[in-house]
Design a protein around this motif. Structure first.
Motif, PDB file in Angstrom:
ATOM      1  N   PRO A  98       0.756  -1.102   0.259  1.00 40.66           N
ATOM      2  CA  PRO A  98      -0.180   0.027  -0.068  1.00 40.66           C
ATOM      3  C   PRO A  98       1.020   1.320   0.082  1.00 40.66           C
ATOM      4  O   PRO A  98       1.834   1.256   0.629  1.00 40.66           O
ATOM      5  N   LYS A  99       0.541   2.117  -0.852  1.00 48.86           N
ATOM      6  CA  LYS A  99       1.335   3.421  -0.926  1.00 48.86           C
ATOM      7  C   LYS A  99       0.625   4.794  -0.114  1.00 48.86           C
ATOM      8  O   LYS A  99       1.290   5.605   0.199  1.00 48.86           O
ATOM      9  N   ASP A 100      -0.584   4.281   0.379  1.00 56.51           N
ATOM     10  CA  ASP A 100      -1.186   5.358   1.324  1.00 56.51           C
ATOM     11  C   ASP A 100      -0.727   5.079   2.787  1.00 56.51           C
ATOM     12  O   ASP A 100      -0.573   4.184   3.076  1.00 56.51           O
ATOM     13  N   ARG A 101      -1.003   6.126   3.572  1.00 58.45           N
ATOM     14  CA  ARG A 101      -0.654   5.813   4.858  1.00 58.45           C
ATOM     15  C   ARG A 101      -1.838   5.095   5.521  1.00 58.45           C
ATOM     16  O   ARG A 101      -2.800   4.892   5.340  1.00 58.45           O
ATOM     17  N   ILE A 102      -1.382   4.197   6.623  1.00 50.58           N
ATOM     18  CA  ILE A 102      -2.173   3.305   7.334  1.00 50.58           C
ATOM     19  C   ILE A 102      -2.055   3.685   8.861  1.00 50.58           C
ATOM     20  O   ILE A 102      -1.305   3.701   9.560  1.00 50.58           O
ATOM     21  N   ALA A 103      -3.369   4.178   9.030  1.00 49.39           N
ATOM     22  CA  ALA A 103      -3.783   4.829  10.479  1.00 49.39           C
ATOM     23  C   ALA A 103      -3.728   3.623  11.565  1.00 49.39           C
ATOM     24  O   ALA A 103      -3.721   2.452  11.417  1.00 49.39           O
ATOM     25  N   PRO A 104      -3.257   3.906  12.770  1.00 53.41           N
ATOM     26  CA  PRO A 104      -3.442   3.181  14.057  1.00 53.41           C
ATOM     27  C   PRO A 104      -4.664   2.094  13.968  1.00 53.41           C
ATOM     28  O   PRO A 104      -5.824   2.768  13.832  1.00 53.41           O
ATOM     29  N   GLY A 105      -4.453   1.007  13.958  1.00 57.54           N
ATOM     30  CA  GLY A 105      -5.580  -0.147  14.041  1.00 57.54           C
ATOM     31  C   GLY A 105      -5.849  -0.412  12.498  1.00 57.54           C
ATOM     32  O   GLY A 105      -6.677  -1.341  12.199  1.00 57.54           O
ATOM     33  N   GLY A 106      -5.030   0.140  11.519  1.00 60.29           N
ATOM     34  CA  GLY A 106      -5.553  -0.275  10.044  1.00 60.29           C
ATOM     35  C   GLY A 106      -4.680  -1.184   9.653  1.00 60.29           C
ATOM     36  O   GLY A 106      -3.884  -1.895  10.181  1.00 60.29           O
ATOM     37  N   GLU A 107      -5.129  -1.944   8.453  1.00 58.21           N
ATOM     38  CA  GLU A 107      -4.666  -3.165   8.023  1.00 58.21           C
ATOM     39  C   GLU A 107      -4.288  -2.874   6.715  1.00 58.21           C
ATOM     40  O   GLU A 107      -4.681  -2.190   5.816  1.00 58.21           O
ATOM     41  N   GLY A 108      -3.529  -3.815   6.044  1.00 59.03           N
ATOM     42  CA  GLY A 108      -3.101  -4.009   4.704  1.00 59.03           C
ATOM     43  C   GLY A 108      -2.523  -5.176   4.490  1.00 59.03           C
ATOM     44  O   GLY A 108      -2.219  -6.427   5.140  1.00 59.03           O
ATOM     45  N   TYR A 109      -2.001  -5.352   2.993  1.00 59.40           N
ATOM     46  CA  TYR A 109      -1.094  -6.535   2.627  1.00 59.40           C
ATOM     47  C   TYR A 109      -0.038  -6.152   1.874  1.00 59.40           C
ATOM     48  O   TYR A 109      -0.049  -5.010   1.110  1.00 59.40           O
ATOM     49  N   VAL A 110       1.065  -7.047   2.041  1.00 62.31           N
ATOM     50  CA  VAL A 110       2.182  -6.823   1.120  1.00 62.31           C
ATOM     51  C   VAL A 110       2.100  -8.214   0.241  1.00 62.31           C
ATOM     52  O   VAL A 110       2.212  -9.353   1.090  1.00 62.31           O
ATOM     53  N   THR A 111       1.964  -7.988  -1.001  1.00 66.17           N
ATOM     54  CA  THR A 111       2.113  -9.072  -1.831  1.00 66.17           C
ATOM     55  C   THR A 111       3.148  -9.528  -2.489  1.00 66.17           C
ATOM     56  O   THR A 111       3.941  -8.697  -3.332  1.00 66.17           O
ATOM     57  N   VAL A 112       3.537 -10.804  -2.152  1.00 69.71           N
ATOM     58  CA  VAL A 112       5.044 -11.225  -2.669  1.00 69.71           C
ATOM     59  C   VAL A 112       4.561 -12.133  -3.850  1.00 69.71           C
ATOM     60  O   VAL A 112       4.082 -13.005  -3.725  1.00 69.71           O
ATOM     61  N   SER A 113       5.263 -11.754  -5.314  1.00 66.51           N
ATOM     62  CA  SER A 113       5.098 -12.812  -6.231  1.00 66.51           C
ATOM     63  C   SER A 113       6.482 -13.238  -6.636  1.00 66.51           C
ATOM     64  O   SER A 113       7.285 -12.652  -6.528  1.00 66.51           O
ATOM     65  N   PHE A 114       6.395 -14.615  -7.068  1.00 66.48           N
ATOM     66  CA  PHE A 114       7.559 -15.376  -7.394  1.00 66.48           C
ATOM     67  C   PHE A 114       7.446 -16.020  -8.755  1.00 66.48           C
ATOM     68  O   PHE A 114       6.551 -16.465  -8.990  1.00 66.48           O
ATOM     69  N   ASN A 115       8.411 -15.801  -9.474  1.00 69.10           N
ATOM     70  CA  ASN A 115       8.503 -16.461 -10.999  1.00 69.10           C
ATOM     71  C   ASN A 115       9.406 -17.614 -11.052  1.00 69.10           C
ATOM     72  O   ASN A 115      10.762 -17.233 -10.761  1.00 69.10           O
ATOM     73  N   SER A 116       9.165 -18.769 -10.975  1.00 70.25           N
ATOM     74  CA  SER A 116      10.018 -19.759 -10.939  1.00 70.25           C
ATOM     75  C   SER A 116      10.654 -20.394 -12.211  1.00 70.25           C
ATOM     76  O   SER A 116      11.183 -21.449 -12.259  1.00 70.25           O
ATOM     77  N   SER A 117      10.562 -19.413 -13.209  1.00 70.93           N
ATOM     78  CA  SER A 117      11.190 -19.799 -14.591  1.00 70.93           C
ATOM     79  C   SER A 117      12.409 -19.853 -14.404  1.00 70.93           C
ATOM     80  O   SER A 117      13.117 -19.028 -13.672  1.00 70.93           O
ATOM     81  N   GLY A 118      13.398 -20.648 -14.758  1.00 71.39           N
ATOM     82  CA  GLY A 118      14.812 -20.882 -14.699  1.00 71.39           C
ATOM     83  C   GLY A 118      15.370 -21.529 -13.288  1.00 71.39           C
ATOM     84  O   GLY A 118      16.460 -21.368 -13.113  1.00 71.39           O
ATOM     85  N   LYS A 119      14.288 -21.701 -12.609  1.00 71.87           N
ATOM     86  CA  LYS A 119      14.591 -22.432 -11.093  1.00 71.87           C
ATOM     87  C   LYS A 119      14.479 -23.657 -11.012  1.00 71.87           C
ATOM     88  O   LYS A 119      13.553 -24.369 -11.725  1.00 71.87           O
ATOM     89  N   SER A 120      15.307 -24.194 -10.053  1.00 73.38           N
ATOM     90  CA  SER A 120      15.080 -25.600  -9.727  1.00 73.38           C
ATOM     91  C   SER A 120      15.637 -26.050  -8.366  1.00 73.38           C
ATOM     92  O   SER A 120      16.366 -25.238  -7.807  1.00 73.38           O
ATOM     93  N   GLY A 121      14.904 -26.801  -7.624  1.00 73.54           N
ATOM     94  CA  GLY A 121      15.543 -27.172  -6.167  1.00 73.54           C
ATOM     95  C   GLY A 121      14.690 -26.394  -5.367  1.00 73.54           C
ATOM     96  O   GLY A 121      13.708 -25.713  -5.586  1.00 73.54           O
ATOM     97  N   GLN A 122      15.167 -26.430  -3.998  1.00 68.80           N
ATOM     98  CA  GLN A 122      14.460 -25.513  -2.970  1.00 68.80           C
ATOM     99  C   GLN A 122      15.013 -24.202  -3.180  1.00 68.80           C
ATOM    100  O   GLN A 122      16.079 -23.801  -3.277  1.00 68.80           O
TER     101      GLN A 122
END
Length: 148
Positions: A98-122
């Motif tokens: 979120p780019k806006d201020r979050i007031a005390p008691g407010g909630e939000g999300y940080v969304t993390v996206s992962f692209n597994s192209s070219g990856k293998s293993g743990q």
């Protein structure tokens, strides 16, 4: 020649030892850390970012999958929370926040996206969240097993 080298080194040493004030002390008015040991005030009006969890395991993935997870947080502090940035350890991982201020008691999300192209293993990736909260930096972590 030795005199010139000695003079140059002496000048560098004196310049390096100089401070910003006449007596070399730091102006304490510039320091504002309510979490410091001296003068700690647990009632200070600061934001506190509290995540429900800071680690998510995507489990097994096929190479090439694009997946996302939203980390839920609350501002449990007493001032507006401002998230300044989220940076990942790898280009395969990006975060939105979120780019806006979050007031005390407010909630939000940080969304993390992962692209597994070219990856293998743990896989293990971190996203550093920088905000005006105490502490100013926190880490969100994702894991996945790419390929079977």
């Amino acid at each position: 020649m030795k005199k010139i080298v000695f003079c140059c080194l002496s000048c560098l040493l004196m310049a390096a030892c100089g401070g910003n004030s006449a007596n070399g002390d730091i102006d304490v008015d510039l320091i504002n850390n309510p979490s410091s040991a001296e003068g700690y005030d647990e009632n200070a009006k600061i934001p506190i970012i509290t995540f429900d969890q800071d680690l998510h395991d995507f489990g097994r993935l096929s190479a090439g999958e694009n997946i996302s997870y939203s980390f839920h947080f609350r501002n449990t502090g007493k001032a507006d929370l401002i998230i300044r940035s989220c940076s990942a350890t790898c280009g395969c991982t990006v975060a939105s926040y979120p780019k806006d201020r979050i007031a005390p008691g407010g909630e939000g999300y940080v969304t993390v996206s992962f692209n597994s192209s070219g990856k293998s293993g743990q896989q293990y990736q971190e996203v550093t969240v920088v905000s005006n909260a105490q502490p100013a930096r926190c880490k969100l972590k994702i894991t996945a097993q790419v390929g079977y």
